[in-house]
Design an enzyme around this catalytic site. Sequence first.
Site, short mmCIF file in Angstrom:
data_model
loop_
_atom_site.label_atom_id
_atom_site.label_comp_id
_atom_site.label_asym_id
_atom_site.label_seq_id
_atom_site.Cartn_x
_atom_site.Cartn_y
_atom_site.Cartn_z
N CYS A 164 0.84 -1.20 0.00
CA CYS A 164 0.00 0.00 0.00
C CYS A 164 0.88 1.25 0.00
O CYS A 164 1.71 1.43 0.89
CB CYS A 164 -0.91 0.01 1.21
SG CYS A 164 -1.94 1.50 1.30
N THR A 230 -1.80 0.49 -6.59
CA THR A 230 -1.76 1.83 -7.18
C THR A 230 -0.33 2.37 -7.22
O THR A 230 0.50 2.03 -6.39
CB THR A 230 -2.65 2.81 -6.38
OG1 THR A 230 -2.23 2.81 -5.02
CG2 THR A 230 -4.09 2.42 -6.46
N GLY A 288 -7.04 -0.54 -13.46
CA GLY A 288 -7.62 -0.06 -14.70
C GLY A 288 -8.74 -0.90 -15.27
O GLY A 288 -9.16 -0.70 -16.41
#
Length: 439
Positions: A164, A230, A288
């Site tokens: 993360c 991400t 995505g």
Amino acid sequence: MADLGVNFMGLKLKNPLLLAPGMYNTAVGFVPKFVKRIAETGWAGIVTKPLQTIDFGWGFYSYPQLFTAEGTTPVEKRMRETMFLVNGGPGFEFVSDKKKEDVKAWQRGNLVTKEQVRANIKLAHDHGLVMIGCLEPTGPENAAELARIYQECGFDGIDFNPSCPMISDFGGGTWAIGIHPEKVEAITRAIKQSCTLPVIVKLSPHLSDFGAMARAAARGGADAVSGINTYLSIIGIDVETGDPLSRPASGGPGVPMGLSGPPILPMGLECVWEIARAVSCDICGIGGVYDWKSTVEYIMLGATAVQVCTSVMFNGLGVGLEIIDGMTQFMTRKGYKTVDDFKGISVPRVMPFGKQLMISSRPSVAQIDKDLCIGCGRCVTSCNDNSGQCISLVDSKGHKYSKVDQKDCTGCGLCACVCPVLKCISFKTIPIGEFRMAR
């Protein structure tokens, strides 16, 4: 009739779609608010926000992290849609059997008891949803403790997230864990030794070798590997003020943030391809996924399931039904009866760049269909300012079109990239002895 059901880590999913941990709709404490809607919109399951024990001593709340400058360009407007929303949900939910009056005030809002977690997971099961709990530990001991709690509460699996990008400054340590294969392997092993649940390991995007990290996870006993998380990004600067676009609405400095959504799809696909070449365990594609086509792309590169977050943030949970409908139509049109019929078919069709150059590349030159050409001259500018200077604009009886001098064409492909007319520019293979790079 197309069958979208898949077997993922031994868990039977009615389709490949899992909600990724992001907004409040994936927090265990919020299951009663969202579970009916999630089930009605076709999702197979939820990967929940992480739980942490109350004795851990820290955590963080969401807070508004919004643009302070209005985006005017297409890129700025797109970044508004694809930035990670720090206001998207609680960082942790704290699980404890302590009473709320015994807990610090700032922790009470995210506090759930084991009894509540068990009840909410059962409620999700009653609606046909698989529940996989995200776990963000600080080390093997903390991971083992949490794994036992997750199994006790009735989760169907564990999503170990060592990558993360949003909590590295809070002392949690996941950012430091996710780039070290030996740490990922050790913590994965600690989780597997502490429970019988299947475990996914989520890879960081900030790696030089996804295959090496996937193999480390597999050595630790991972049942599946997912990618990618991400991207830690500075999404833009307001050049009029010098402030970051992600500056909090309340003022103060901005922070690097996790970039998600369609811009990271190409990186996610490449990551999954590397994982598929490195390990034989199940794969979950993340990053995505926003429609049926991007879902199928991940599956063709080896994924069994996918996780979706940003698309749901901006388009709602109904995206699930849209993806399912699109996949069903696609499979019917192509004659695929099950997802396994096309899973992984693209993996052998991609190869490392150097190897591809050695065994499959052939010299080619551009050819332009003068009947389709609209004479815009974009290919002329691109070629003359960047490459072979071999394209010119011809005016024949009032019809302008581009023409290639093939003896000087380097086959770089720029002309086709900038051409606005589909199929106007194509390429033909030539004998290698006729191809000249140096002039």
